[in-house]
Design an enzyme around this catalytic site. Structure first.
Site, PDB file in Angstrom:
ATOM      1  N   ARG A  30      32.382  42.864  46.216  1.00  0.00           N
ATOM      2  CA  ARG A  30      32.281  44.292  45.926  1.00  0.00           C
ATOM      3  C   ARG A  30      33.571  44.786  45.292  1.00  0.00           C
ATOM      4  O   ARG A  30      34.656  44.370  45.666  1.00  0.00           O
ATOM      5  CB  ARG A  30      32.043  45.086  47.214  1.00  0.00           C
ATOM      6  CG  ARG A  30      31.915  46.581  46.994  1.00  0.00           C
ATOM      7  CD  ARG A  30      31.972  47.357  48.296  1.00  0.00           C
ATOM      8  NE  ARG A  30      33.219  47.217  49.015  1.00  0.00           N
ATOM      9  CZ  ARG A  30      34.349  47.862  48.711  1.00  0.00           C
ATOM     10  NH1 ARG A  30      34.384  48.670  47.673  1.00  0.00           N
ATOM     11  NH2 ARG A  30      35.446  47.673  49.418  1.00  0.00           N
ATOM     12  N   VAL A  31      33.416  45.649  44.296  1.00  0.00           N
ATOM     13  CA  VAL A  31      34.534  46.424  43.772  1.00  0.00           C
ATOM     14  C   VAL A  31      34.117  47.883  43.836  1.00  0.00           C
ATOM     15  O   VAL A  31      32.928  48.209  43.901  1.00  0.00           O
ATOM     16  CB  VAL A  31      34.930  46.032  42.329  1.00  0.00           C
ATOM     17  CG1 VAL A  31      35.542  44.642  42.292  1.00  0.00           C
ATOM     18  CG2 VAL A  31      33.751  46.129  41.384  1.00  0.00           C
ATOM     19  N   SER A  32      35.106  48.776  43.815  1.00  0.00           N
ATOM     20  CA  SER A  32      34.818  50.189  44.034  1.00  0.00           C
ATOM     21  C   SER A  32      34.371  50.947  42.801  1.00  0.00           C
ATOM     22  O   SER A  32      33.605  51.892  42.896  1.00  0.00           O
ATOM     23  CB  SER A  32      36.052  50.883  44.618  1.00  0.00           C
ATOM     24  OG  SER A  32      36.373  50.310  45.856  1.00  0.00           O
ATOM     25  N   THR A  33      34.868  50.564  41.628  1.00  0.00           N
ATOM     26  CA  THR A  33      34.558  51.343  40.432  1.00  0.00           C
ATOM     27  C   THR A  33      33.973  50.458  39.342  1.00  0.00           C
ATOM     28  O   THR A  33      34.171  49.240  39.330  1.00  0.00           O
ATOM     29  CB  THR A  33      35.817  52.047  39.879  1.00  0.00           C
ATOM     30  OG1 THR A  33      36.782  51.059  39.529  1.00  0.00           O
ATOM     31  CG2 THR A  33      36.407  53.006  40.905  1.00  0.00           C
TER      32      THR A  33
ATOM     33  N   GLN B  88      36.261  48.033  37.345  1.00  0.00           N
ATOM     34  CA  GLN B  88      36.895  46.904  38.021  1.00  0.00           C
ATOM     35  C   GLN B  88      36.073  45.645  37.813  1.00  0.00           C
ATOM     36  O   GLN B  88      34.884  45.704  37.546  1.00  0.00           O
ATOM     37  CB  GLN B  88      37.070  47.192  39.512  1.00  0.00           C
ATOM     38  CG  GLN B  88      38.128  48.237  39.800  1.00  0.00           C
ATOM     39  CD  GLN B  88      38.241  48.523  41.286  1.00  0.00           C
ATOM     40  OE1 GLN B  88      37.228  48.630  41.978  1.00  0.00           O
ATOM     41  NE2 GLN B  88      39.454  48.663  41.765  1.00  0.00           N
TER      42      GLN B  88
END
Length: 181
Positions: free
Chosen positions: A8-11, A14
């Protein structure tokens, strides 16, 4: 017995490639990934799929604990749900697993650190925004939806639900944009 990776990445800007490569190198036959905030479990469909898919003896693998989430309660609940399904959780950096009792203690502490880190990030962000406002250079966040396109679709007779599907957002967001315009 399967090793299932979750990245998972937040944005949106990314990159997931490093996590994906690491999970595959660790022998994860199935890897699910998404771009979503770790602040809560809401909207994290890939994570929900992984948890639902876990079977007894399976292993959920993440590169770092904060990839599971940045809220201690959410992380502990995810670990609990995995264990209720007979599976266990392994974090690669630092290498910790729920196979042993000590792993639970370490993961609890790491979860608390991730939550604290999230608070620090939000605090620094707020401070930066305040400083930018004082200097008169704050322009607000980047708009994620093309408001003109939404208005055009609506003017052309397309309903909110269809617009939401087209632009990839919720119906409520469409209603907000239409109210603004």
């Amino acid at each position: 017995m399967a090793r299932i990776g979750y990245a998972r990445v937040s944005t949106l800007d990314q990159d997931l490639d490093t996590q994906l490569a690491r999970l595959k190198a660790e022998g994860c036959g199935i890897v699910r990934a998404e771009k979503a905030s770790g602040g809560s479990r809401e909207g994290r469909l890939e994570l929900a799929t992984v948890i639902e898919f876990l079977r007894p003896g399976d292993e959920l693998v993440v590169t770092r604990l904060d990839r599971l989430g940045r809220d201690t309660r959410d992380v502990l609940n995810l670990i609990h749900e995995a264990e209720q399904r007979g599976a266990f959780v392994t974090v690669l950096d630092p290498h910790v697993s729920t196979r042993g009792e000590m792993g639970h203690v370490v993961l609890t502490v790491l979860g608390m650190v991730a939550q604290m880190e999230r608070r620090f990030i939000k605090e620094r962000q707020r401070e930066g925004i305040e400083t930018a406002k004082i200097k008169g250079v704050y322009t607000g966040g980047k708009r994620r939806l093309d408001r003109e396109h939404i208005q055009e679709l609506h003017a052309g007779g397309t309903g909110p639900a269809a617009i939401a599907r087209t632009v990839g957002c919720s119906r409520m967001q469409i209603y907000r944009v239409l109210r603004e315009g």
